[in-house]
Design an enzyme around this catalytic site. Structure first.
Site, mmCIF file in Angstrom:
data_model
loop_
_atom_site.group_PDB
_atom_site.id
_atom_site.type_symbol
_atom_site.label_atom_id
_atom_site.label_comp_id
_atom_site.label_asym_id
_atom_site.label_seq_id
_atom_site.Cartn_x
_atom_site.Cartn_y
_atom_site.Cartn_z
ATOM 1 N N CYS A 142 0.798 -1.104 0.023
ATOM 2 C CA CYS A 142 -0.048 0.028 -0.182
ATOM 3 C C CYS A 142 0.877 1.248 0.155
ATOM 4 O O CYS A 142 1.529 1.463 -1.053
ATOM 5 C CB CYS A 142 -1.106 0.029 1.210
ATOM 6 S SG CYS A 142 -2.153 1.084 0.848
ATOM 7 N N HIS A 235 -4.349 -4.454 -0.217
ATOM 8 C CA HIS A 235 -4.040 -5.142 1.388
ATOM 9 C C HIS A 235 -4.400 -6.676 1.220
ATOM 10 O O HIS A 235 -5.456 -7.048 1.805
ATOM 11 C CB HIS A 235 -4.692 -4.508 2.279
ATOM 12 C CG HIS A 235 -4.260 -3.142 2.680
ATOM 13 N ND1 HIS A 235 -2.943 -3.086 3.551
ATOM 14 C CD2 HIS A 235 -4.432 -2.004 2.604
ATOM 15 C CE1 HIS A 235 -2.676 -1.731 3.612
ATOM 16 N NE2 HIS A 235 -3.798 -1.194 3.193
ATOM 17 N N GLU A 237 -3.456 -8.827 2.893
ATOM 18 C CA GLU A 237 -3.282 -9.532 3.930
ATOM 19 C C GLU A 237 -4.416 -9.222 5.013
ATOM 20 O O GLU A 237 -4.665 -9.638 6.263
ATOM 21 C CB GLU A 237 -2.133 -9.116 4.923
ATOM 22 C CG GLU A 237 -2.107 -7.597 5.334
ATOM 23 C CD GLU A 237 -1.983 -6.280 4.444
ATOM 24 O OE1 GLU A 237 -1.992 -5.282 4.730
ATOM 25 O OE2 GLU A 237 -1.967 -6.905 3.119
#
Length: 305
Positions: A142, A235, A237
């Site tokens: 990011c 993102h 994750e």
């Protein structure tokens, strides 16, 4: 194979409850293999949440990974206890004479600031320069992806007016790259940001290639041609409820923000979000740690240059 983390790191309990294979430092040193050393420069304010998310994904590999948690020394973290940071985190000066197979630099909620206005920018510049000669492959996530593209290639970021927030549809541009091995032609991934990098700027740089992008969210994965720098604007994750918690936080602050796209069933914030990106996230991290770190890093870390 297990993820090797400190014995009493809070993330351990969460990961073990999910039946994710972890191993204690004491047991790890008794095994006759060299673990992959992966540094995680955690710039997020919610450090425990972020470290758990990343460790969960790094554990999905047949390799033993030694995770080294790092923080910015020139930034005062207000959302994580000093005790946690003191016990589990190192700073750049602690590791600058060491070498790593891989490095992950997380996003940070500073994207609306000019890069040079970020209080730890000078430190981050020093780290990114050091990475070129002391880390074999690095994932930038990011804001860190934007920061690294600016530092290495002078690619700017642009404000986009309203926040890109949601789970977006992406297409694979380079089908036979190892990072995307096992991917479908189209896949979902979360984004959460107020700025963007632009395709035309990346296409001007011979050393960069766009691996995946979204019609609605823009560029997603960019790689250097030597595959030692991977820039991810979203993102993968994120947990199932991360976008929900961010949305509720922004609403509480009085920020005018749209409901995250393609996230709540029927666009109803009272309904439980549906996870559409977990398989992509696991493939992304396992492919990176296997093909770009384990398969390519010299066995003797001192040979990295």
């Amino acid at each position: 194979m297990p993820i090797n983390i400190p014995n009493n790191l809070p993330a351990r309990k969460t990961l073990e409850e999910e039946n994710i294979f972890t191993i204690t430092e004491k047991k790890a040193i008794q095994q006759d293999i060299r673990p992959m050393r992966v540094g995680i420069l955690n710039l997020m304010p919610t450090k425990i949440t972020t470290e758990t998310q990343l460790l969960r994904l790094l554990s999905n590999t047949p390799l033993q990974v030694e995770a080294v948690l790092l923080q910015a020394e020139t930034h005062d973290s207000k959302n994580t206890s000093s005790e946690h940071l003191k016990e589990f985190y190192k700073t750049f000066k602690d590791v600058k004479n060491e070498k790593f197979d891989g490095m992950i630099i997380t996003g940070a909620p500073v994207e609306q600031l000019d890069f040079k206005s970020v209080d730890y920018w000078n430190e981050l510049e020093e780290i990114m320069e050091w990475i070129k000669y002391n880390v074999f492959s690095t994932l930038y996530i990011c804001w860190a992806a934007q920061a690294a593209l600016y530092y290495h290639h002078k690619i700017p970021k642009y404000p986009i007016g309203k926040k890109i927030s949601g789970v977006y549809y992406h297409k694979v541009n380079v089908k036979h790259t190892k990072l995307l091995r096992g991917y479908d032609d189209y896949f979902y991934a979360p984004h959460s940001r107020y700025t963007e990098i632009r395709k035309e700027d990346i296409e001007k740089i011979d050393d960069l290639k766009i691996l995946a992008e979204s019609e609605d969210a823009g560029i997603y994965i960019v790689s250097s041609k030597d595959e030692r720098h991977i820039f991810i604007t979203g993102h993968a994750e994120y947990d199932a409820d991360t976008l929900k918690l961010e949305y509720e936080r922004d609403i509480t602050k009085g920020i005018e923000i749209e409901i995250p796209k393609n996230y709540f069933p029927d666009n109803d914030v009272t309904k439980t979000p549906v996870v559409k990106w977990r398989s992509h996230a696991n493939l992304l991290f396992s492919n990176w740690i296997n093909y770009y770190v384990y398969q390519k890093t010299p066995f003797n870390l001192n040979d990295i240059n």
